[in-house]
Scaffold this active site. Structure first.
Site, PDB file in Angstrom:
ATOM      1  N   THR A 151       0.817  -1.213   0.000  1.00 22.99           N
ATOM      2  CA  THR A 151       0.000   0.000   0.000  1.00 22.99           C
ATOM      3  C   THR A 151       0.853   1.267   0.000  1.00 22.99           C
ATOM      4  O   THR A 151       1.976   1.262   0.509  1.00 22.99           O
ATOM      5  CB  THR A 151      -0.910  -0.011   1.254  1.00 22.99           C
ATOM      6  N   ASP A 152       0.264   2.350  -0.513  1.00 27.13           N
ATOM      7  CA  ASP A 152       0.961   3.646  -0.472  1.00 27.13           C
ATOM      8  C   ASP A 152       1.134   4.148   0.963  1.00 27.13           C
ATOM      9  O   ASP A 152       1.962   5.021   1.225  1.00 27.13           O
ATOM     10  CB  ASP A 152       0.202   4.701  -1.307  1.00 27.13           C
ATOM     11  N   GLU A 153       0.346   3.582   1.904  1.00 26.68           N
ATOM     12  CA  GLU A 153       0.412   4.094   3.276  1.00 26.68           C
ATOM     13  C   GLU A 153       1.772   3.855   3.926  1.00 26.68           C
ATOM     14  O   GLU A 153       2.094   4.488   4.930  1.00 26.68           O
ATOM     15  CB  GLU A 153      -0.703   3.485   4.137  1.00 26.68           C
ATOM     16  N   LYS A 169       2.537  -3.183   7.317  1.00 30.30           N
ATOM     17  CA  LYS A 169       2.711  -3.410   5.873  1.00 30.30           C
ATOM     18  C   LYS A 169       4.146  -3.070   5.468  1.00 30.30           C
ATOM     19  O   LYS A 169       4.754  -3.759   4.633  1.00 30.30           O
ATOM     20  CB  LYS A 169       1.717  -2.573   5.063  1.00 30.30           C
TER      21      LYS A 169
HETATM   22  P1  NAD Z   1      -9.734  -7.003   3.113  1.00 34.73           P
HETATM   23  O1  NAD Z   1      -9.622  -6.701   4.570  1.00 34.73           O
HETATM   24  O2  NAD Z   1     -11.017  -6.745   2.407  1.00 34.73           O
HETATM   25  O3  NAD Z   1      -9.396  -8.542   2.863  1.00 34.73           O
HETATM   26  C1  NAD Z   1      -8.348  -9.200   3.500  1.00 34.73           C
HETATM   27  C2  NAD Z   1      -8.564 -10.702   3.322  1.00 34.73           C
HETATM   28  O4  NAD Z   1      -7.460 -11.372   3.960  1.00 34.73           O
HETATM   29  C3  NAD Z   1      -9.846 -11.215   3.984  1.00 34.73           C
HETATM   30  O5  NAD Z   1     -10.508 -12.105   3.114  1.00 34.73           O
HETATM   31  C4  NAD Z   1      -9.342 -11.957   5.223  1.00 34.73           C
HETATM   32  O6  NAD Z   1     -10.189 -13.020   5.622  1.00 34.73           O
HETATM   33  C5  NAD Z   1      -7.976 -12.430   4.761  1.00 34.73           C
HETATM   34  N1  NAD Z   1      -7.038 -12.659   5.867  1.00 34.73           N
HETATM   35  C6  NAD Z   1      -6.731 -11.801   6.894  1.00 34.73           C
HETATM   36  N2  NAD Z   1      -5.828 -12.377   7.695  1.00 34.73           N
HETATM   37  C7  NAD Z   1      -5.540 -13.595   7.175  1.00 34.73           C
HETATM   38  C8  NAD Z   1      -4.675 -14.655   7.556  1.00 34.73           C
HETATM   39  N3  NAD Z   1      -3.936 -14.570   8.677  1.00 34.73           N
HETATM   40  N4  NAD Z   1      -4.612 -15.759   6.774  1.00 34.73           N
HETATM   41  C9  NAD Z   1      -5.369 -15.866   5.651  1.00 34.73           C
HETATM   42  N5  NAD Z   1      -6.222 -14.897   5.259  1.00 34.73           N
HETATM   43  C10 NAD Z   1      -6.303 -13.779   6.008  1.00 34.73           C
HETATM   44  O7  NAD Z   1      -8.522  -6.224   2.449  1.00 34.73           O
HETATM   45  P2  NAD Z   1      -8.409  -5.577   0.989  1.00 34.73           P
HETATM   46  O8  NAD Z   1      -8.880  -4.190   1.070  1.00 34.73           O
HETATM   47  O9  NAD Z   1      -8.964  -6.523   0.010  1.00 34.73           O
HETATM   48  O10 NAD Z   1      -6.810  -5.520   0.850  1.00 34.73           O
HETATM   49  C11 NAD Z   1      -6.088  -6.614   0.285  1.00 34.73           C
HETATM   50  C12 NAD Z   1      -4.612  -6.263   0.263  1.00 34.73           C
HETATM   51  O11 NAD Z   1      -4.417  -5.061  -0.493  1.00 34.73           O
HETATM   52  C13 NAD Z   1      -4.028  -5.986   1.650  1.00 34.73           C
HETATM   53  O12 NAD Z   1      -2.744  -6.555   1.695  1.00 34.73           O
HETATM   54  C14 NAD Z   1      -3.962  -4.465   1.725  1.00 34.73           C
HETATM   55  O13 NAD Z   1      -2.908  -4.047   2.562  1.00 34.73           O
HETATM   56  C15 NAD Z   1      -3.698  -4.115   0.279  1.00 34.73           C
HETATM   57  N6  NAD Z   1      -4.164  -2.774  -0.137  1.00 34.73           N
HETATM   58  C16 NAD Z   1      -5.458  -2.389   0.115  1.00 34.73           C
HETATM   59  C17 NAD Z   1      -5.880  -1.125  -0.323  1.00 34.73           C
HETATM   60  C18 NAD Z   1      -7.309  -0.671  -0.101  1.00 34.73           C
HETATM   61  O14 NAD Z   1      -7.618   0.482  -0.404  1.00 34.73           O
HETATM   62  N7  NAD Z   1      -8.212  -1.519   0.368  1.00 34.73           N
HETATM   63  C19 NAD Z   1      -4.987  -0.270  -0.962  1.00 34.73           C
HETATM   64  C20 NAD Z   1      -3.674  -0.694  -1.198  1.00 34.73           C
HETATM   65  C21 NAD Z   1      -3.287  -1.962  -0.786  1.00 34.73           C
END
Ligand code: NAD
Length: 322
Positions: free
Chosen positions: A125-127, A153
């Protein structure tokens, strides 16, 4: 090809899996996907097709070494989405973030190394960069995370880099701006505001709403990840920026307009501790190397998301809080 997708039942991971299975990514028409997901509050089996012959679903934790030792062999590639992902929850309790994002990432990548997985994309993530007042972050900016989610992250990015540098794991890191799209958990600002408006409730704005976020549609993010998976260089970081920057106040105005509501529906809550004032990514690298450009217009994308939540109440009603 067999691809292991962790966190594939969450918002972005499930979008990636559905797009891949629907043939949106050339060269993956015959790819078989294994989703590994713990199904935390953020994941749902209902985010994935129930009976696609090219999909195998495994309910499990990326911290579970025995499970990983069984599951990882036989996969050609990994796309690693699994994470605890909500900043406010990380401020309340950082430990689950350290387990899933740091220890989990390490255990997973360690198995990939031992079992010679040929290609890995670590989704970040950009964060991790912190906050930037002017200009935009290139991939060369130092990481200066300001909240426990971002710190976990950043630590996972460091572990990922170390597995590449120390052992030659063929791995790239993506860092994306804020995503929006269907099936995002209603704890995040856009679905939270939309679902509150649909229920006739007020929306709550943090502080004075002046924090600036950069937005990207989940479709564009996932397409960027697929390009990095196929053509990204090992050891490299790729920013995936949507290029649409706006204050939370401007975003609120747009959402009110879509919901046919006025500014009287906004109430104010205290700002987050360590609120990042502005995020802004420079996406020149992925654009020049891999030809990536975001395609979804923000207004059009937001309208589609509003419609999706209006039409899928059964999906979010059980997930929505307060
Ligand atoms: P989300 O919270 O919707 O989904 C996360 C998923 O991971 C869920 O299905 C959860 O059950 C699973 N999970 C959590 N812990 C786990 C574990 N220990 N073992 C197996 N599964 C596990 O998140 P998202 O928004 O879909 O983000 C997905 C990825 O993208 C993350 O790594 C996040 O840091 C990154 N990201 C998100 C954004 C955003 O705006 N949402 C932006 C940039 C990057």
């Amino acid at each position: 090809m067999r691809v292991l997708v962790t966190g594939g039942a969450g918002f972005i991971g499930s979008h990636f899996v559905r797009s891949l299975l629907q043939g949106m990514y050339p060269s993956h028409e015959n790819t078989h996907v294994t989703v590994l997901d713990k199904l935390t509050y953020a994941g749902g089996r209902d985010n994935l097709p129930a009976d696609d012959p090219r999909l195998t679903f495994v309910h499990g934790d990326i911290c579970d070494r025995e499970l990983l030792a069984d599951l990882v062999p036989g996969h050609d590639a990994l796309v690693h989405f699994a994470a605890e992902s909500h900043v406010d929850r990380s401020v309340a309790d950082a430990e689950p973030f350290l387990w899933a994002n740091v220890v989990g990432t390490h255990r997973l990548l360690e198995q990939c190394r031992q079992h010679h997985v040929e290609r890995v994309v670590h989704v970040s993530t950009d964060e991790v960069y912190g906050s930037i007042q002017n200009g935009s972050w290139t991939e060369l900016y130092p990481m200066q995370p300001n909240n426990p989610y971002a710190a976990s992250k950043a630590a996972s990015d460091c572990m990922a880099r170390s597995l590449h540098r120390s052992f030659g794991l063929d791995l790239s890191i993506t860092r994306c701006s804020n995503n929006y799209g269907p099936r995002q958990h209603p704890e995040k600002i856009i679905p939270k505001f939309i679902t509150r408006l649909l229920r006739g409730q007020d929306v709550t704005l943090h502080g004075d709403g002046s924090a600036v976020r950069e937005w990207i549609h989940v479709d564009d993010h996932c397409r960027g990840i697929s390009l990095v998976l196929d053509k990204g260089r090992p050891g490299e970081i790729y920013n995936i920026g949507g290029g649409v920057e706006m204050t939370n106040r401007e975003l609120t105005r747009l959402l009110l307009e879509l919901g046919g509501a006025g500014w009287d529906r906004v109430s104010y809550v205290a700002d987050r501790v360590a609120q990042d004032q502005r995020y802004s990514l420079d996406r020149t690298k992925i654009s020049e190397e891999l030809g990536f450009e975001p395609e979804m217009g923000f207004r059009e994308g937001l309208l589609g998301v509003f419609d999706w939540y209006r039409d899928n109440g059964e999906w979010w009603e059980s997930r929505a809080q307060g």
